[in-house]
Write a protein that holds these residues in place. Structure first.
Motif, PDB file in Angstrom:
ATOM      1  N   ARG A  40      -2.583   7.240  -7.757  1.00 60.13           N
ATOM      2  CA  ARG A  40      -1.142   7.465  -7.551  1.00 60.13           C
ATOM      3  C   ARG A  40      -0.841   7.501  -6.064  1.00 60.13           C
ATOM      4  O   ARG A  40      -1.681   7.895  -5.262  1.00 60.13           O
ATOM      5  N   THR A  41       0.358   7.099  -5.703  1.00 56.21           N
ATOM      6  CA  THR A  41       0.770   7.082  -4.309  1.00 56.21           C
ATOM      7  C   THR A  41       1.706   8.256  -4.054  1.00 56.21           C
ATOM      8  O   THR A  41       2.671   8.466  -4.787  1.00 56.21           O
ATOM      9  N   TYR A  42       1.404   9.009  -2.994  1.00 57.87           N
ATOM     10  CA  TYR A  42       2.208  10.169  -2.615  1.00 57.87           C
ATOM     11  C   TYR A  42       2.772   9.941  -1.220  1.00 57.87           C
ATOM     12  O   TYR A  42       2.138   9.312  -0.374  1.00 57.87           O
ATOM     13  N   LEU A  43       3.976  10.474  -0.992  1.00 58.15           N
ATOM     14  CA  LEU A  43       4.637  10.319   0.301  1.00 58.15           C
ATOM     15  C   LEU A  43       4.589  11.626   1.078  1.00 58.15           C
ATOM     16  O   LEU A  43       4.764  12.710   0.514  1.00 58.15           O
ATOM     17  N   TYR A  44       4.379  11.483   2.382  1.00 54.66           N
ATOM     18  CA  TYR A  44       4.326  12.632   3.286  1.00 54.66           C
ATOM     19  C   TYR A  44       5.189  12.339   4.505  1.00 54.66           C
ATOM     20  O   TYR A  44       5.260  11.196   4.955  1.00 54.66           O
ATOM     21  N   ALA A  45       5.824  13.370   5.046  1.00 55.65           N
ATOM     22  CA  ALA A  45       6.491  13.270   6.337  1.00 55.65           C
ATOM     23  C   ALA A  45       5.457  13.680   7.371  1.00 55.65           C
ATOM     24  O   ALA A  45       4.931  14.792   7.318  1.00 55.65           O
ATOM     25  N   ALA A  46       5.130  12.773   8.279  1.00 55.41           N
ATOM     26  CA  ALA A  46       4.081  13.030   9.260  1.00 55.41           C
ATOM     27  C   ALA A  46       4.660  12.998  10.665  1.00 55.41           C
ATOM     28  O   ALA A  46       5.483  12.148  10.994  1.00 55.41           O
ATOM     29  N   THR A  47       4.234  13.937  11.491  1.00 57.44           N
ATOM     30  CA  THR A  47       4.627  13.983  12.892  1.00 57.44           C
ATOM     31  C   THR A  47       3.424  13.601  13.730  1.00 57.44           C
ATOM     32  O   THR A  47       2.348  14.191  13.584  1.00 57.44           O
ATOM     33  N   SER A  48       3.602  12.604  14.591  1.00 59.92           N
ATOM     34  CA  SER A  48       2.512  12.117  15.433  1.00 59.92           C
ATOM     35  C   SER A  48       2.731  12.520  16.879  1.00 59.92           C
ATOM     36  O   SER A  48       3.859  12.666  17.330  1.00 59.92           O
ATOM     37  N   ALA A  49       1.630  12.696  17.578  1.00 62.72           N
ATOM     38  CA  ALA A  49       1.666  12.984  19.010  1.00 62.72           C
ATOM     39  C   ALA A  49       0.349  12.502  19.606  1.00 62.72           C
ATOM     40  O   ALA A  49      -0.620  12.258  18.884  1.00 62.72           O
ATOM     41  N   ARG A  50       0.307  12.380  20.905  1.00 64.89           N
ATOM     42  CA  ARG A  50      -0.927  11.981  21.565  1.00 64.89           C
ATOM     43  C   ARG A  50      -1.779  13.223  21.817  1.00 64.89           C
ATOM     44  O   ARG A  50      -1.303  14.206  22.365  1.00 64.89           O
ATOM     45  N   VAL A  51      -3.025  13.147  21.403  1.00 61.84           N
ATOM     46  CA  VAL A  51      -3.991  14.215  21.624  1.00 61.84           C
ATOM     47  C   VAL A  51      -5.159  13.589  22.376  1.00 61.84           C
ATOM     48  O   VAL A  51      -5.787  12.649  21.880  1.00 61.84           O
ATOM     49  N   ASP A  52      -5.420  14.086  23.573  1.00 63.23           N
ATOM     50  CA  ASP A  52      -6.458  13.506  24.438  1.00 63.23           C
ATOM     51  C   ASP A  52      -6.234  12.009  24.628  1.00 63.23           C
ATOM     52  O   ASP A  52      -7.179  11.217  24.623  1.00 63.23           O
ATOM     53  N   GLY A  53      -4.977  11.606  24.755  1.00 60.97           N
ATOM     54  CA  GLY A  53      -4.637  10.209  25.007  1.00 60.97           C
ATOM     55  C   GLY A  53      -4.607   9.321  23.781  1.00 60.97           C
ATOM     56  O   GLY A  53      -4.266   8.149  23.875  1.00 60.97           O
ATOM     57  N   GLN A  54      -4.958   9.846  22.615  1.00 57.60           N
ATOM     58  CA  GLN A  54      -4.985   9.055  21.391  1.00 57.60           C
ATOM     59  C   GLN A  54      -3.898   9.514  20.426  1.00 57.60           C
ATOM     60  O   GLN A  54      -3.647  10.712  20.314  1.00 57.60           O
ATOM     61  N   PRO A  55      -3.225   8.578  19.733  1.00 58.07           N
ATOM     62  CA  PRO A  55      -2.210   8.987  18.755  1.00 58.07           C
ATOM     63  C   PRO A  55      -2.870   9.662  17.547  1.00 58.07           C
ATOM     64  O   PRO A  55      -3.850   9.163  17.002  1.00 58.07           O
ATOM     65  N   ARG A  56      -2.356  10.817  17.181  1.00 61.32           N
ATOM     66  CA  ARG A  56      -2.898  11.582  16.053  1.00 61.32           C
ATOM     67  C   ARG A  56      -1.748  12.192  15.256  1.00 61.32           C
ATOM     68  O   ARG A  56      -0.699  12.509  15.800  1.00 61.32           O
ATOM     69  N   ILE A  57      -1.967  12.394  13.953  1.00 61.63           N
ATOM     70  CA  ILE A  57      -1.013  13.122  13.128  1.00 61.63           C
ATOM     71  C   ILE A  57      -1.248  14.603  13.398  1.00 61.63           C
ATOM     72  O   ILE A  57      -2.347  15.116  13.194  1.00 61.63           O
ATOM     73  N   VAL A  58      -0.211  15.287  13.887  1.00 60.96           N
ATOM     74  CA  VAL A  58      -0.355  16.704  14.221  1.00 60.96           C
ATOM     75  C   VAL A  58       0.257  17.615  13.166  1.00 60.96           C
ATOM     76  O   VAL A  58      -0.014  18.811  13.153  1.00 60.96           O
ATOM     77  N   ASP A  59       1.096  17.058  12.289  1.00 64.96           N
ATOM     78  CA  ASP A  59       1.701  17.862  11.226  1.00 64.96           C
ATOM     79  C   ASP A  59       2.108  16.927  10.098  1.00 64.96           C
ATOM     80  O   ASP A  59       2.592  15.824  10.348  1.00 64.96           O
TER      81      ASP A  59
END
Length: 106
Positions: A12-31
């Motif tokens: 099954r496919t689920y949807l999430y609201a994701a907030t991204s930011a750069r961590v140590d210069g790399q894009p990461r999902i932070v929330d």
């Protein structure tokens, strides 16, 4: 930056609201916050009246913070000081000023 992402779990496919930011210069999902299964969105968008999945009849939109945002901008730009500078020492009925926190004339 916020976005909606899909995750497949158990077929099954689920949807999430994701907030991204750069961590140590790399894009990461932070929330991320779970929203709904993907088929739930499709059911809402294609729902027929009476099946319990119809859209609401009305919505109410409210504005929060508009006045505070404008007040903050006017304060940062020192608009009150500029107006008082332009008006100068002119006598004004009742001693009115645009400076906040100024007391009544004595």
């Amino acid at each position: 930056m916020a976005s909606i992402i899909k995750k497949r779990v158990g077929g099954r496919t689920y949807l999430y609201a994701a907030t991204s930011a750069r961590v140590d210069g790399q894009p990461r999902i932070v929330d991320q916050v779970y929203l709904v299964p993907e088929d739930g969105v499709i059911a809402r968008l294609t729902g027929q009246p009476g099946d319990g999945l119809a859209l609401p009849d009305a919505t109410e939109h409210r504005r929060f913070g508009d006045v505070a945002a404008v007040w903050g901008m006017l304060t940062r730009l020192d608009v009150a000081g500029i107006i008082d500078t332009l008006v100068g020492d002119a006598k004004v009925s009742g001693g009115v000023t645009v400076q906040p926190g100024c007391c009544a004339p004595s």
